[in-house]
Scaffold this motif. Structure first.
Motif, PDB file in Angstrom:
ATOM      1  N   LEU A 173       0.547  -0.852   0.571  1.00 28.64           N
ATOM      2  CA  LEU A 173       0.033  -0.070  -0.311  1.00 28.64           C
ATOM      3  C   LEU A 173       0.616   0.996  -0.236  1.00 28.64           C
ATOM      4  N   LYS A 174       2.249   1.403  -0.184  1.00 33.36           N
ATOM      5  CA  LYS A 174       2.851   2.288  -0.192  1.00 33.36           C
ATOM      6  C   LYS A 174       2.729   3.679   1.361  1.00 33.36           C
ATOM      7  N   LEU A 175       2.524   2.299   2.506  1.00 37.48           N
ATOM      8  CA  LEU A 175       1.967   2.955   3.809  1.00 37.48           C
ATOM      9  C   LEU A 175       3.484   4.187   4.055  1.00 37.48           C
ATOM     10  N   ASN A 176       3.057   5.392   3.980  1.00 38.97           N
ATOM     11  CA  ASN A 176       4.075   6.751   5.345  1.00 38.97           C
ATOM     12  C   ASN A 176       4.149   6.869   6.256  1.00 38.97           C
ATOM     13  N   PHE A 177       4.999   6.460   6.935  1.00 37.17           N
ATOM     14  CA  PHE A 177       4.913   6.543   8.235  1.00 37.17           C
ATOM     15  C   PHE A 177       6.229   7.701   8.967  1.00 37.17           C
ATOM     16  N   TYR A 178       6.530   8.250   7.383  1.00 40.36           N
ATOM     17  CA  TYR A 178       7.665   9.247   8.332  1.00 40.36           C
ATOM     18  C   TYR A 178       6.778  10.186   9.212  1.00 40.36           C
ATOM     19  N   ILE A 179       8.027  11.094  10.330  1.00 39.97           N
ATOM     20  CA  ILE A 179       7.867  11.889  10.939  1.00 39.97           C
ATOM     21  C   ILE A 179       9.259  12.216  11.280  1.00 39.97           C
ATOM     22  N   PRO A 180      10.259  14.138  11.333  1.00 37.95           N
ATOM     23  CA  PRO A 180      11.418  13.487  12.327  1.00 37.95           C
ATOM     24  C   PRO A 180      11.627  12.421  13.077  1.00 37.95           C
ATOM     25  N   ILE A 181      12.675  12.518  12.192  1.00 37.08           N
ATOM     26  CA  ILE A 181      13.362  11.509  13.600  1.00 37.08           C
ATOM     27  C   ILE A 181      13.278  11.927  15.081  1.00 37.08           C
ATOM     28  N   SER A 182      13.569  13.307  15.200  1.00 35.32           N
ATOM     29  CA  SER A 182      13.873  13.981  16.698  1.00 35.32           C
ATOM     30  C   SER A 182      12.484  13.637  17.363  1.00 35.32           C
ATOM     31  N   LYS A 183      11.180  13.414  16.581  1.00 30.23           N
ATOM     32  CA  LYS A 183      10.032  12.524  17.200  1.00 30.23           C
ATOM     33  C   LYS A 183      10.213  11.905  17.587  1.00 30.23           C
ATOM     34  N   VAL A 184      10.750  10.832  16.607  1.00 26.75           N
ATOM     35  CA  VAL A 184      10.620   9.539  17.389  1.00 26.75           C
ATOM     36  C   VAL A 184      11.352   9.074  18.419  1.00 26.75           C
ATOM     37  N   ASP A 185      12.222   9.963  19.074  1.00 28.48           N
ATOM     38  CA  ASP A 185      13.071  10.185  20.319  1.00 28.48           C
ATOM     39  C   ASP A 185      12.542  10.611  21.257  1.00 28.48           C
ATOM     40  N   GLU A 186      11.650  11.435  20.384  1.00 30.38           N
ATOM     41  CA  GLU A 186      10.660  11.557  22.024  1.00 30.38           C
ATOM     42  C   GLU A 186       9.583  10.487  22.289  1.00 30.38           C
ATOM     43  N   ASN A 187       9.058   9.576  21.521  1.00 31.09           N
ATOM     44  CA  ASN A 187       8.544   9.111  21.116  1.00 31.09           C
ATOM     45  C   ASN A 187       8.510   7.974  21.858  1.00 31.09           C
ATOM     46  N   VAL A 223      -6.410   0.345   8.805  1.00 32.23           N
ATOM     47  CA  VAL A 223      -5.845   0.055   7.435  1.00 32.23           C
ATOM     48  C   VAL A 223      -5.764  -1.259   7.452  1.00 32.23           C
ATOM     49  N   ILE A 224      -5.158  -2.262   8.147  1.00 33.27           N
ATOM     50  CA  ILE A 224      -5.155  -3.778   8.424  1.00 33.27           C
ATOM     51  C   ILE A 224      -6.488  -4.557   7.887  1.00 33.27           C
ATOM     52  N   ARG A 225      -7.056  -4.307   8.556  1.00 33.30           N
ATOM     53  CA  ARG A 225      -8.588  -4.639   8.023  1.00 33.30           C
ATOM     54  C   ARG A 225      -9.056  -4.975   6.449  1.00 33.30           C
ATOM     55  N   ASP A 226      -8.480  -3.480   6.337  1.00 33.66           N
ATOM     56  CA  ASP A 226      -9.079  -3.454   4.485  1.00 33.66           C
ATOM     57  C   ASP A 226      -8.425  -4.361   3.791  1.00 33.66           C
ATOM     58  N   TYR A 227      -6.740  -4.788   4.482  1.00 26.91           N
ATOM     59  CA  TYR A 227      -5.707  -4.781   4.150  1.00 26.91           C
ATOM     60  C   TYR A 227      -5.639  -6.147   3.791  1.00 26.91           C
ATOM     61  N   ILE A 228      -5.961  -6.916   5.007  1.00 31.20           N
ATOM     62  CA  ILE A 228      -6.930  -8.770   4.890  1.00 31.20           C
ATOM     63  C   ILE A 228      -7.988  -8.783   4.373  1.00 31.20           C
TER      64      ILE A 228
END
Length: 626
Positions: free
Chosen positions: A466-480, A536-541
């Motif tokens: 589905l070419k899903l896009n989860f990109y956020i800045p790496i600094s926000k990944v660290d905060e998460n 998203v996963i249910r639709d994909y399944i």
């Protein structure tokens, strides 16, 4: 536990003269891997899981230090039937731990998904064949009273020569040379024992300096301004409501659930690596299963920071406490942490602005990779790994054939323990480019672990298709990642997450691409067009043409995860904390004594073996598959 070889390992003082040689030849081996595999294509979606178990005495609930004996028996089966064995068994850090994987990779999705839970069940039964009558295995993330008095069987003496810990005896360490060498070399490289500090849960009767009082037997502890971390007033270990630990075993003695996926080619692997990075902190929070450490209720829900601190080998120069003299880099993270950069590849959804950290990397390594045709993003990724020293060098494996071996590359690669790992193919192998998802905490039951394994696999395929896009800045990944550790973060906190995961041609300000969401919103949606990951996963399944049996089981797994995300089903960390707080022997002082631990571990055993069903962490029984 990463790269393990046979042979004699070198102490740190004997390793130092070989560090540059190992790094130099590690780069050569990496270049050979890339040269030989850059165009490699593998058609099958192969994947697998790793589950870690602890061994306890179910009479006194102490850790049994003989998992290595059980492992020897389990591995005999593999030696007899290496191509047909049902399960593979590997040593882990603790002498009380065993790691199990499927004997061969799962292939594809579909009916294959029916075999995951049966594989986990069979693994338990396989181990149990070799246990004594008073022994059991458990899939719990952390042993509650690790580091308390007489917590092992047999007992061991603390302050041993390997860890030099005042809490853990060296006998908790797996007898394989790699583990003791790793422990001692981290300690020697950093210039002292590791210092692990986490917040204690503040209950109504909890003394400010409870752990210090118990450790030093002084009320309050005597503190000074010396450089000794055990007495320094400003040291984290001497702050109020703090839990202090001092050995690698506190971190690497935790159990996890990991999944690894083979992708068709290097570009797909790079894409999946990037997309799983923002998912990792979310999965850590969702699977949170560790809230007791060293006999105290903590104020965190997850193990990751404890492991990170337990293997932090940075010395004062690398920490920026004194000027660089004998070292090349000031390094902002432990070698066990979140990733520091995306590797992008040819994905249209990648923007250079997402790599918003000041990446520390070895410029000489970077230049050599560039000169040999490796693109800038991938070169920086590997050059970042090579800022670390090799920690375990085998004396008989220093001068090896760089065309046929990758030991020196793996020495560096396997001791960069990050939330996601990008794994090149081994030499002379049919195995392709892989990505490992590493943050999940192991769950109590085979159903729960299967649910997260299956969800991860379907999500990876959905990212591809589905070419899903989860990109956020790496600094926000660290905060998460920091947020994921907070008590009950799965229901109380918000995480940075992308607003539109279908937008593959982003433009404009990246700050407009993401927002703060709860785990429930991320998984179950916010209404309208935002269906959440579950939708998203249910639709994909529905597009995968599963048969009825597979669809029914997968829906049970998805429903369980949906309810965990909403808070209807409690995280194991929350359930554990409530168990302690409601126990008649608990004095609301943050102390988890032997009686509480015994009852807690027995409850865990009863749930694991099906004697007790607890809907608060398992959900409706009709939705559970046994």
């Amino acid at each position: 536990m990463g790269f393990i070889a046979e042979g004699n390992t070198l102490a740190w003082e004997d390793s130092v003269k070989y560090l540059e040689y190992i790094r130099e030849h590690g780069v050569i081996q990496l270049l050979n891997i890339i040269k030989n595999n850059k165009d490699k294509v593998t058609d099958d979606f192969k994947w697998g899981d790793e589950v870690e178990y602890i061994l306890i005495n179910n009479d006194n609930y102490k850790l049994k230090l003989r998992a290595n004996e059980v492992l020897d028996l389990l591995m005999l089966e593999e030696k007899r039937n290496p191509t047909t064995v049902e399960h593979l068994w590997r040593p882990e850090y603790g002498r009380f731990m065993i790691e199990g994987t499927p004997g061969s990779p799962y292939i594809g999705l579909g009916k294959q998904l029916l075999s995951i839970q049966s594989s986990l069940k069979s693994r338990r039964e396989n181990v149990e064949k070799y246990l004594k009558p008073n022994e059991s295995i458990l899939t719990i993330t952390s042993y509650p009273r690790m580091g308390c008095k007489n917590f092992t069987e047999p007992q061991g003496e603390v302050k041993g020569p390997i860890a030099e810990s005042k809490f853990l005896p060296d006998t908790v360490i797996n007898p394989h040379f790699r583990f003791s060498t790793l422990t001692a070399n981290i300690r020697k490289r950093r210039g002292g024992t590791v210092s692990i500090n986490i917040p204690m849960y503040r209950d109504k009767n909890t003394p400010e300096y409870l752990d210090q009082i118990c450790t030093y037997e002084k009320v309050p502890p005597i503190l000074d301004d010396s450089d000794n971390s055990q007495t320094n007033i400003s040291s984290p270990s001497n702050q109020p409501f703090n839990i202090y630990m001092d050995a690698m075993g506190f971190g690497m003695g935790c159990c996890c659930l990991q999944t690894t996926f083979q992708l068709p080619n290097i570009d797909d692997a790079r894409t999946v690596y990037d997309q799983l990075a923002p998912i990792s902190p979310i999965m850590l929070s969702l699977t949170a299963a560790s809230s007791i450490f060293k006999g105290y209720l903590s104020d965190i829900d997850a193990r990751w920071t404890i492991i990170s601190q337990s293997v932090d080998d940075r010395n004062k120069e690398e920490l920026g406490k004194v000027p660089l003299n004998n070292n090349k880099f000031v390094i902002n993270k432990s070698r066990y942490d979140s990733i520091d950069s995306y590797i992008g590849s040819k994905s249209k959804s990648f923007r250079s602005e997402y790599n918003d950290l000041d990446l520390v990397y070895d410029k000489d390594v970077y230049q050599k990779l560039i000169e040999n045709g490796v693109d800038s993003l991938l070169s920086k990724h590997f050059a970042h790994l090579f800022i670390r020293d090799p920690l375990v060098i085998y004396s008989d494996k220093i001068e090896i054939d760089d065309e046929k071996n990758t030991d020196h590359f793996e020495n560096i690669q396997s001791t960069n323990w990050q939330t996601v790992r990008f794994k090149p193919p081994p030499p002379s192998s049919s195995i392709g480019w892989r990505v490992e998802l590493r943050p999940m905490e192991v769950q109590l039951t085979d159903f729960q672990n299967s649910a997260f394994v299956v969800f991860s696999a379907i999500l990876v395929k959905a990212i591809q298709d589905l070419k899903l896009n989860f990109y956020i800045p790496i600094s926000k990944v660290d905060e998460n990642l920091k947020t994921a550790h907070k008590r009950a973060s799965v229901i109380n906190d918000k995480f940075y997450f992308r607003k539109n995961i279908y937008n593959n041609t982003p433009n404009g300000s990246i700050e407009n691409e993401y927002e703060l969401m709860t785990i429930n919103e991320i998984f179950n949606g916010k209404g309208g067009d935002n269906k959440g990951l579950i939708g998203v996963i249910r639709d994909y399944i529905s597009t995968l043409d599963f048969d009825n049996e597979t669809t029914e089981l997968v829906n049970k797994y998805i429903k369980f995860i949906s309810k965990r995300a909403s808070g209807e089903i409690k995280s194991i960390s929350t359930w554990t904390r409530e168990f302690v707080q409601n126990h008649p022997a608990y004095n609301h002082d943050s102390i988890v004594n032997d009686e509480i631990q015994a009852d807690y571990l027995q409850r865990c055993l009863d749930i694991s073996n099906g004697t007790i069903y607890d809907s608060s962490i398992q959900g409706d029984k009709d939705d559970y598959y046994c």
